[in-house]
Motif scaffolding. Structure first.
Motif, mmCIF file in Angstrom:
data_model
loop_
_atom_site.group_PDB
_atom_site.id
_atom_site.type_symbol
_atom_site.label_atom_id
_atom_site.label_comp_id
_atom_site.label_asym_id
_atom_site.label_seq_id
_atom_site.Cartn_x
_atom_site.Cartn_y
_atom_site.Cartn_z
ATOM 1 N N PRO A 1 0.818 -1.229 0.000
ATOM 2 C CA PRO A 1 0.000 0.000 0.000
ATOM 3 C C PRO A 1 0.846 1.270 0.000
ATOM 4 O O PRO A 1 0.504 2.243 -0.682
ATOM 5 N N ALA A 2 1.950 1.238 0.739
ATOM 6 C CA ALA A 2 2.799 2.435 0.810
ATOM 7 C C ALA A 2 3.452 2.739 -0.529
ATOM 8 O O ALA A 2 3.546 3.904 -0.948
ATOM 9 N N LEU A 3 3.902 1.704 -1.239
ATOM 10 C CA LEU A 3 4.550 1.907 -2.537
ATOM 11 C C LEU A 3 3.539 2.325 -3.597
ATOM 12 O O LEU A 3 3.832 3.186 -4.438
ATOM 13 N N VAL A 4 2.362 1.740 -3.574
ATOM 14 C CA VAL A 4 1.322 2.126 -4.540
ATOM 15 C C VAL A 4 0.904 3.570 -4.305
ATOM 16 O O VAL A 4 0.662 4.334 -5.259
ATOM 17 N N LYS A 5 0.830 3.974 -3.033
ATOM 18 C CA LYS A 5 0.514 5.370 -2.715
ATOM 19 C C LYS A 5 1.578 6.306 -3.284
ATOM 20 O O LYS A 5 1.275 7.395 -3.793
ATOM 21 N N LEU A 6 2.839 5.861 -3.230
ATOM 22 C CA LEU A 6 3.942 6.678 -3.733
ATOM 23 C C LEU A 6 3.882 6.833 -5.259
ATOM 24 O O LEU A 6 4.418 7.793 -5.809
ATOM 25 N N LEU A 7 3.211 5.888 -5.924
ATOM 26 C CA LEU A 7 3.089 5.962 -7.384
ATOM 27 C C LEU A 7 2.331 7.202 -7.852
ATOM 28 O O LEU A 7 2.499 7.639 -8.987
ATOM 29 N N VAL A 8 1.480 7.751 -6.976
ATOM 30 C CA VAL A 8 0.664 8.903 -7.379
ATOM 31 C C VAL A 8 1.064 10.165 -6.616
ATOM 32 O O VAL A 8 0.284 11.108 -6.516
ATOM 33 N N CYS A 9 2.320 10.186 -6.110
ATOM 34 C CA CYS A 9 2.763 11.335 -5.307
ATOM 35 C C CYS A 9 3.053 12.563 -6.163
ATOM 36 O O CYS A 9 3.136 13.673 -5.643
ATOM 37 N N GLY A 10 3.256 12.371 -7.467
ATOM 38 C CA GLY A 10 3.510 13.507 -8.350
ATOM 39 C C GLY A 10 4.965 13.884 -8.496
ATOM 40 O O GLY A 10 5.291 14.806 -9.254
ATOM 41 N N SER B 1 -4.976 2.467 -5.133
ATOM 42 C CA SER B 1 -4.286 3.705 -4.796
ATOM 43 C C SER B 1 -5.250 4.651 -4.104
ATOM 44 O O SER B 1 -6.441 4.382 -3.982
ATOM 45 N N GLU B 2 -4.717 5.793 -3.641
ATOM 46 C CA GLU B 2 -5.563 6.806 -2.997
ATOM 47 C C GLU B 2 -6.618 7.343 -3.951
ATOM 48 O O GLU B 2 -7.696 7.764 -3.529
ATOM 49 N N THR B 3 -6.294 7.340 -5.239
ATOM 50 C CA THR B 3 -7.249 7.826 -6.245
ATOM 51 C C THR B 3 -8.177 6.715 -6.722
ATOM 52 O O THR B 3 -8.968 6.916 -7.638
ATOM 53 N N ASN B 4 -8.026 5.539 -6.093
ATOM 54 C CA ASN B 4 -8.839 4.357 -6.417
ATOM 55 C C ASN B 4 -8.548 3.790 -7.796
ATOM 56 O O ASN B 4 -9.323 3.006 -8.342
ATOM 57 N N ASP B 5 -7.424 4.194 -8.376
ATOM 58 C CA ASP B 5 -7.029 3.671 -9.680
ATOM 59 C C ASP B 5 -6.287 2.350 -9.506
ATOM 60 O O ASP B 5 -5.600 2.119 -8.504
ATOM 61 N N VAL C 1 -1.993 -1.075 -12.237
ATOM 62 C CA VAL C 1 -1.598 -1.357 -13.615
ATOM 63 C C VAL C 1 -1.914 -0.170 -14.512
ATOM 64 O O VAL C 1 -1.112 0.207 -15.385
ATOM 65 N N ARG C 2 -3.086 0.431 -14.314
ATOM 66 C CA ARG C 2 -3.461 1.602 -15.107
ATOM 67 C C ARG C 2 -2.522 2.776 -14.815
ATOM 68 O O ARG C 2 -2.156 3.545 -15.718
ATOM 69 N N ILE C 3 -2.118 2.900 -13.572
ATOM 70 C CA ILE C 3 -1.176 3.961 -13.222
ATOM 71 C C ILE C 3 0.146 3.738 -13.963
ATOM 72 O O ILE C 3 0.738 4.659 -14.527
ATOM 73 N N MET C 4 0.597 2.489 -13.973
ATOM 74 C CA MET C 4 1.858 2.153 -14.651
ATOM 75 C C MET C 4 1.754 2.387 -16.149
ATOM 76 O O MET C 4 2.706 2.869 -16.787
ATOM 77 N N LEU C 5 0.615 2.046 -16.731
ATOM 78 C CA LEU C 5 0.437 2.253 -18.169
ATOM 79 C C LEU C 5 0.400 3.743 -18.522
ATOM 80 O O LEU C 5 0.774 4.134 -19.639
ATOM 81 N N ASN C 6 -0.032 4.560 -17.584
ATOM 82 C CA ASN C 6 0.035 6.008 -17.791
ATOM 83 C C ASN C 6 1.468 6.512 -17.653
ATOM 84 O O ASN C 6 1.933 7.349 -18.439
ATOM 85 N N LEU C 7 2.178 5.980 -16.647
ATOM 86 C CA LEU C 7 3.551 6.423 -16.407
ATOM 87 C C LEU C 7 4.498 5.989 -17.522
ATOM 88 O O LEU C 7 5.502 6.655 -17.774
ATOM 89 N N ILE C 8 4.182 4.892 -18.202
ATOM 90 C CA ILE C 8 5.057 4.421 -19.278
ATOM 91 C C ILE C 8 5.033 5.380 -20.463
ATOM 92 O O ILE C 8 5.929 5.343 -21.324
#
Length: 564
Positions: free
Chosen positions: A190-199, A230-234, A237-244
């Motif tokens: 959970p902590a790492l997934v939260k960090l994925l959307v830290c900006g 994530s905190e944004t409920n995303d 995998v979708r977050i990663m596909l956006n970051l790629i």
């Protein structure tokens, strides 16, 4: 080097005045950063135990002294494996781990985390300490930037940077399944997934890297990561596909790496189209980058397509083979600005070979595309690539044979282009190196001994040398192989070749012409024949040659003559 001022700085570390200590530490820090010679000097002055003592005896120690001491220890850790070993020997790791507790000054936490990141970057660093006491829990807490209660914008940025350091340390400490389990149990997902959307991109990259290693070869953890919201409920995998799709090549690489590890863990089978249409093309595109990104991309690509024929075909269609082959053959060409002299060319070459082996492991297209291209330049690159593949991936020898590679190489030996001829004979030479007798027979059935004899007498010296090397490899190491060479060329012809080449003006030709122990060992009668033909005297004369290799080969050959 005048070391008096450095010895004085070291002595000032014993001062009872904290301000003097801090000044001395800053002087030392400014001198050693990026300077291996100064680092070696201070290590020789036994500074590390003194720095460690600032953490072991905390009573009366000014926080600024500890912060500066942690920074200096971190700088030593960036000096390589020997320095890390020195830090471990003097017990620096545990005190630094104690510094990352949330109860400490945020500046000390950041300095200690930075030092630990440098230490754990070393592959040989002992990771066990991090799983003792409450250190792992402290790291997980630090993954949340809010845990340090930042008030100002500057403090918020520093907190995110500390979270990035914590994620990087975690990524470097999950090498085994047991370590993965302990990190997951401490609440990392959970902590790492939260960090994925830290900006903050660097923190996001570190989180992706940690998640990639936590799910590597671990289907259960792969699925657990995918199911973590994530905190944004995303979906992660979708977050990663956006970051790629980020503009940063590093972000693209670590996103692709994480998605690759999830795919290999069978955790995202429903995203196969995204893997084929987004992840794979991204990795191929990253082969055009420079530096560490380009170096790691082939390794991730190899892992992605391994054991998957459909992805291997997609890699072929994307043009990956020619890019990877170019790395293998031209990576050390510093005259071309495309190649980055600051990168690790050996590592890039190794990873490129790994990817080429993966691409061609299941698909006919991958195996045939290098050699069958209409372009002579592509064929040259293909031959040169095969030279490397068959040496470093011996199973590829049989694959190349089964796909008609020998016949194609023999065809290219007849080319009017001398470079192509050279690369083709070079590839055949490597193909029979340490090969089974069956493979040697297949090569010579296609090439024929008369053709080999012609190549040995070729007007191009480089081709002569590689043809002689091929002959040497054919004759090593079994009696059967030796007999086949004598039978194929005929004893008189073979003796004539050796005699002719020993009289050459070219040192490489002479070295290839010196009879090797493997050949001489096959039969006392042949040694007597060589002696009668004057080869022993000829070899003796080579004991005075200017070239060390020639002298060594001559010495070895004479030792075999002396046994009969």
């Amino acid at each position: 080097m005048n070391s008096s001022k450095h010895a004085q700085a070291l002595a000032e570390l014993d001062s009872p005045d904290p301000a003097v200590r801090v000044k001395a530490l800053r002087f030392i820090k400014n001198n050693i950063i990026g300077n291996k010679t100064k680092k070696d000097l201070y290590i020789s002055l036994n500074i590390i135990p003194k720095l460690v003592s600032f953490f072991k005896n905390k009573e009366g120690i000014d926080p600024q002294v500890q912060i500066q001491a942690a920074i200096v220890l971190g700088s030593f850790a960036y000096g390589g494996e020997n320095n890390v070993a020195e830090l471990a020997k003097h017990g620096a790791v545990k005190p630094l781990l104690e510094c990352i507790s949330i109860k400490n000054d945020p500046r000390l936490i950041e300095a200690a985390a930075r030092a630990l990141k440098a230490i754990y970057k070393c592959p040989k660093a002992d990771k066990n300490d991090i799983f003792q006491d409450a250190h792992l829990r402290d790291l997980i807490i630090l993954l949340n930037p809010d845990s340090l209660n930042p008030k100002t914008d500057r403090e918020k940025i520093a907190s995110v940077h500390t979270s990035e350091l914590a994620a990087t340390i975690i990524a470097r400490c999950c090498e085994t399944n047991e370590q993965q389990i302990q990190i997951e149990s401490a609440g990392a997902f959970p902590a790492l997934v939260k960090l994925l959307v830290c900006g903050f991109s660097k923190a996001q990259e570190a989180a992706l890297d940690a998640l990639a290693y936590l799910c590597r070869e671990n289907s259960e953890f792969g699925k657990a990561i995918v199911e973590t919201k994530s905190e944004t409920n995303d979906s992660p995998v979708r977050i990663m596909l956006n970051l790629i799709r980020d503009k940063s090549p590093t972000m693209q690489l670590v996103s692709a790496k994480c998605l690759t590890h999830l795919s290999r863990a069978n955790a995202i089978t429903e995203y196969f189209n995204d893997i084929t249409l987004t992840v794979l093309p991204t990795l191929v595109k990253l082969l055009d980058e420079k530096g560490p990104v380009r170096e790691e991309a082939p390794q991730v690509l190899a892992y992605l397509i391994r054991d998957n024929e459909e992805l291997q075909k997609a890699a072929c269609d994307s043009g990956a083979i020619l890019k990877l082959a170019d790395f293998v053959t031209h990576v050390a060409d510093q005259e071309n600005s495309y190649y980055d002299p600051l990168g690790d060319s050996d590592k890039l070459k190794e990873n490129a070979l790994m990817a080429l082996a993966a691409i061609s492991s299941l698909t006919d297209d991958g195996r045939k595309l290098l050699l069958s291209d209409e372009s002579t330049d592509v064929q040259k690159t293909a031959c040169a690539t095969i030279c490397n593949i068959v040496l470093e991936f011996s199973p590829m020898k049989r694959i190349i044979i089964e796909q008609g590679g020998i016949e194609k190489l023999v065809e290219l030996v007849q080319s009017s282009d001398n470079t192509l001829r050279l690369n083709a004979i070079w590839a055949l030479k490597n193909l029979v190196y340490n090969a089974e007798s069956e493979i040697k027979d297949s090569v010579m059935k296609a090439l024929t001994y008369p053709t080999l004899e012609t190549l040995i007498m070729d007007q191009e010296v480089d081709i002569q040398e590689k043809a002689l090397n091929l002959l040497r490899n054919l004759a090593c190491t079994k009696p059967y192989d030796i007999e086949e060479v004598f039978k194929g060329l005929g004893e008189n012809c073979l003796m004539d070749i050796i005699e002719n080449k020993l009289c050459s003006w070219n040192e490489e030709i002479i070295k290839q012409g010196v009879p090797t122990p493997h050949r001489l060992r096959s039969s006392p009668g042949r040694i007597r024949e060589l002696r009668q033909l004057g080869f022993e005297d000829m070899v003796k004369s080579m004991m005075n040659d200017e070239n060390l290799d020639v002298r060594e080969k001559a010495k070895t050959a004479l030792s075999q003559f002396s046994q009969v």
